[in-house]
Design a protein around this motif. Structure first.
Motif, PDB file in Angstrom:
ATOM      1  N   LEU A 122     -56.216 -39.429  10.938  1.00  0.00           N
ATOM      2  CA  LEU A 122     -56.744 -40.738  11.319  1.00  0.00           C
ATOM      3  C   LEU A 122     -57.619 -40.648  12.559  1.00  0.00           C
ATOM      4  N   LEU A 123     -58.595 -41.540  12.618  1.00  0.00           N
ATOM      5  CA  LEU A 123     -59.374 -41.797  13.826  1.00  0.00           C
ATOM      6  C   LEU A 123     -59.227 -43.283  14.132  1.00  0.00           C
ATOM      7  N   ILE A 124     -58.798 -43.598  15.353  1.00  0.00           N
ATOM      8  CA  ILE A 124     -58.428 -44.971  15.712  1.00  0.00           C
ATOM      9  C   ILE A 124     -59.327 -45.476  16.828  1.00  0.00           C
ATOM     10  N   VAL A 125     -59.834 -46.701  16.653  1.00  0.00           N
ATOM     11  CA  VAL A 125     -60.683 -47.337  17.662  1.00  0.00           C
ATOM     12  C   VAL A 125     -59.946 -48.556  18.208  1.00  0.00           C
ATOM     13  N   ARG A 126     -59.747 -48.586  19.521  1.00  0.00           N
ATOM     14  CA  ARG A 126     -59.142 -49.730  20.202  1.00  0.00           C
ATOM     15  C   ARG A 126     -60.153 -50.342  21.162  1.00  0.00           C
ATOM     16  N   ALA A 127     -60.128 -51.636  21.279  1.00  0.00           N
ATOM     17  CA  ALA A 127     -61.085 -52.337  22.134  1.00  0.00           C
ATOM     18  C   ALA A 127     -60.945 -51.878  23.581  1.00  0.00           C
ATOM     19  N   ARG A 140     -72.703 -36.703  -0.589  1.00  0.00           N
ATOM     20  CA  ARG A 140     -71.785 -35.703  -1.142  1.00  0.00           C
ATOM     21  C   ARG A 140     -71.645 -34.502  -0.211  1.00  0.00           C
ATOM     22  N   GLU A 141     -72.461 -34.453   0.833  1.00  0.00           N
ATOM     23  CA  GLU A 141     -72.497 -33.289   1.709  1.00  0.00           C
ATOM     24  C   GLU A 141     -71.910 -33.603   3.078  1.00  0.00           C
ATOM     25  N   LEU A 142     -71.277 -32.593   3.673  1.00  0.00           N
ATOM     26  CA  LEU A 142     -70.829 -32.691   5.052  1.00  0.00           C
ATOM     27  C   LEU A 142     -71.971 -32.315   5.981  1.00  0.00           C
ATOM     28  N   LEU A 143     -72.195 -33.137   7.003  1.00  0.00           N
ATOM     29  CA  LEU A 143     -73.178 -32.818   8.027  1.00  0.00           C
ATOM     30  C   LEU A 143     -72.466 -32.212   9.227  1.00  0.00           C
ATOM     31  N   SER A 144     -73.165 -31.351   9.947  1.00  0.00           N
ATOM     32  CA  SER A 144     -72.610 -30.686  11.116  1.00  0.00           C
ATOM     33  C   SER A 144     -73.250 -31.248  12.384  1.00  0.00           C
ATOM     34  N   ALA A 145     -72.428 -31.469  13.416  1.00  0.00           N
ATOM     35  CA  ALA A 145     -72.942 -32.001  14.678  1.00  0.00           C
ATOM     36  C   ALA A 145     -72.101 -31.466  15.822  1.00  0.00           C
ATOM     37  N   GLU A 146     -72.588 -31.681  17.033  1.00  0.00           N
ATOM     38  CA  GLU A 146     -71.824 -31.325  18.219  1.00  0.00           C
ATOM     39  C   GLU A 146     -70.715 -32.363  18.428  1.00  0.00           C
ATOM     40  N   MET A 147     -69.653 -31.967  19.081  1.00  0.00           N
ATOM     41  CA  MET A 147     -68.475 -32.808  19.218  1.00  0.00           C
ATOM     42  C   MET A 147     -68.735 -34.160  19.889  1.00  0.00           C
ATOM     43  N   PRO A 148     -69.605 -34.287  20.898  1.00  0.00           N
ATOM     44  CA  PRO A 148     -69.782 -35.598  21.550  1.00  0.00           C
ATOM     45  C   PRO A 148     -70.186 -36.729  20.601  1.00  0.00           C
ATOM     46  N   LEU A 149     -70.737 -36.404  19.442  1.00  0.00           N
ATOM     47  CA  LEU A 149     -71.116 -37.454  18.491  1.00  0.00           C
ATOM     48  C   LEU A 149     -69.905 -38.289  18.071  1.00  0.00           C
ATOM     49  N   LEU A 150     -68.715 -37.704  18.149  1.00  0.00           N
ATOM     50  CA  LEU A 150     -67.512 -38.407  17.698  1.00  0.00           C
ATOM     51  C   LEU A 150     -67.260 -39.677  18.510  1.00  0.00           C
ATOM     52  N   ARG A 151     -67.752 -39.727  19.734  1.00  0.00           N
ATOM     53  CA  ARG A 151     -67.520 -40.902  20.577  1.00  0.00           C
ATOM     54  C   ARG A 151     -68.285 -42.125  20.091  1.00  0.00           C
ATOM     55  N   SER A 152     -69.368 -41.916  19.314  1.00  0.00           N
ATOM     56  CA  SER A 152     -70.229 -43.043  18.948  1.00  0.00           C
ATOM     57  C   SER A 152     -70.393 -43.252  17.449  1.00  0.00           C
ATOM     58  N   LEU A 153     -69.857 -42.360  16.625  1.00  0.00           N
ATOM     59  CA  LEU A 153     -69.987 -42.532  15.180  1.00  0.00           C
ATOM     60  C   LEU A 153     -69.389 -43.865  14.743  1.00  0.00           C
ATOM     61  N   SER A 154     -70.110 -44.613  13.930  1.00  0.00           N
ATOM     62  CA  SER A 154     -69.581 -45.844  13.363  1.00  0.00           C
ATOM     63  C   SER A 154     -68.694 -45.513  12.167  1.00  0.00           C
ATOM     64  N   LEU A 155     -67.456 -45.930  12.228  1.00  0.00           N
ATOM     65  CA  LEU A 155     -66.533 -45.621  11.137  1.00  0.00           C
ATOM     66  C   LEU A 155     -66.956 -46.299   9.844  1.00  0.00           C
ATOM     67  N   TYR A 156     -67.688 -47.400   9.963  1.00  0.00           N
ATOM     68  CA  TYR A 156     -68.117 -48.126   8.767  1.00  0.00           C
ATOM     69  C   TYR A 156     -69.227 -47.383   8.022  1.00  0.00           C
ATOM     70  N   ASP A 157     -69.820 -46.390   8.674  1.00  0.00           N
ATOM     71  CA  ASP A 157     -70.905 -45.625   8.052  1.00  0.00           C
ATOM     72  C   ASP A 157     -70.432 -44.276   7.515  1.00  0.00           C
ATOM     73  N   LEU A 158     -69.112 -44.069   7.466  1.00  0.00           N
ATOM     74  CA  LEU A 158     -68.578 -42.770   7.057  1.00  0.00           C
ATOM     75  C   LEU A 158     -67.763 -42.884   5.774  1.00  0.00           C
ATOM     76  N   ASP A 159     -67.781 -41.812   5.004  1.00  0.00           N
ATOM     77  CA  ASP A 159     -66.836 -41.599   3.916  1.00  0.00           C
ATOM     78  C   ASP A 159     -65.846 -40.532   4.370  1.00  0.00           C
ATOM     79  N   PRO A 160     -64.646 -40.482   3.784  1.00  0.00           N
ATOM     80  CA  PRO A 160     -63.683 -39.452   4.178  1.00  0.00           C
ATOM     81  C   PRO A 160     -64.282 -38.054   4.088  1.00  0.00           C
ATOM     82  N   ALA A 161     -63.917 -37.207   5.040  1.00  0.00           N
ATOM     83  CA  ALA A 161     -64.480 -35.855   5.097  1.00  0.00           C
ATOM     84  C   ALA A 161     -63.901 -34.945   4.030  1.00  0.00           C
TER      85      ALA A 161
END
Length: 245
Positions: A107-112, A16-37
């Motif tokens: 949206l956040l989009i992942v392409r191979a 239920r809470e938003l976590l805070s992180a530095e921007m580089p984390l966005l390159r590796s976050l798994s979209l399957y492990d996230l709920d909408p912000a």
């Protein structure tokens, strides 16, 4: 005024809470492990129409805030290079002077094999508003240094839109796919066929047509979608990955 102190706010799945992180984390976050912000608003009298889109590529339902967002999700499902995507994926937080701002992209989009891309999907007439201009500028400043793209999406010309919207109705695996796939591809390897001609050659047309539309959607069969799709549309075998078109 210069934007500073960029932070990535994200919501782990089930939290239920938003976590805070530095921007580089966005390159590796798994979209399957996230709920909408953030939650998409839904109230009586709102000017845009929200709802849920059942994505065949994501394998679940995604909340959209407008018909334009739903259309973009259809095109992402249709794009063979896209592996997955997410709506309301994170919130960008930054400061300008003593004021703190937040912006949640659509949206956040992942392409191979490609860098991730963050997209905003809003009608072009709203892009010039001071609020959005501030958000877009901050997004580019925050995402560029970490190698994540930022894009404002606009739909292609209407004929392509209508064709993709129609084909989206066949994105699920139809009955008869296993039975008719081989004969359809074999016939197209001999020569191009008209859509109805091919359906009639392979089997009962009402049973074969949904399979052909599904194969066009999945880029196994090629058609010129810049022209209105019809029973006379010429079909040919689509090139395999790595082959020249």
């Amino acid at each position: 005024m210069t934007s500073t102190g960029f932070k990535l706010l994200y919501r782990p799945r089930g939290s239920r809470e938003l976590l805070s992180a530095e921007m580089p984390l966005l390159r590796s976050l798994s979209l399957y492990d996230l709920d909408p912000a953030r939650d998409v608003p839904n109230y009586h009298g709102q000017s845009h129409r929200g709802g849920w889109y059942a994505s065949s590529k994501v394998g679940g339902h995604l909340r959209h805030e407008s018909g334009l967002e739903r259309l973009r999700m259809q095109f992402l499902d249709f794009d063979p290079r896209v592996t997955t995507f997410m709506a309301q994926p994170f919130t960008l937080q930054w400061s300008e002077g003593e004021k703190v701002y937040r912006y949640t992209p659509d949206l956040l989009i992942v392409r191979a094999g490609q860098a991730r891309v963050v997209e905003d999907v809003k009608p072009a007439q709203f892009h010039g508003s001071p609020r959005l201009q501030r958000a877009f500028k901050a997004a580019r400043e925050a995402l560029g240094p970490i190698g994540v793209g930022f894009n404002l999406w606009a739909p292609p010309e209407p004929t392509v839109v209508r064709n993709v919207q129609y084909l989206a109705g066949y994105r699920r695996v139809p009955a008869g796919l296993r039975e008719h796939l081989g004969p359809i591809l074999a016939a197209l390897r001999e020569r191009p066929h008209g859509l109805m001609e091919l359906a009639a050659r392979v089997g009962p047309a009402p049973l074969v047509l949904p399979v052909i539309y599904h194969l066009i959607w999945n880029h196994r069969v090629a058609a010129d979608l810049s022209r209105p799709l019809s029973l006379e549309t010429t079909l040919s075998p689509a090139p395999l990955p790595g082959e020249a078109a």
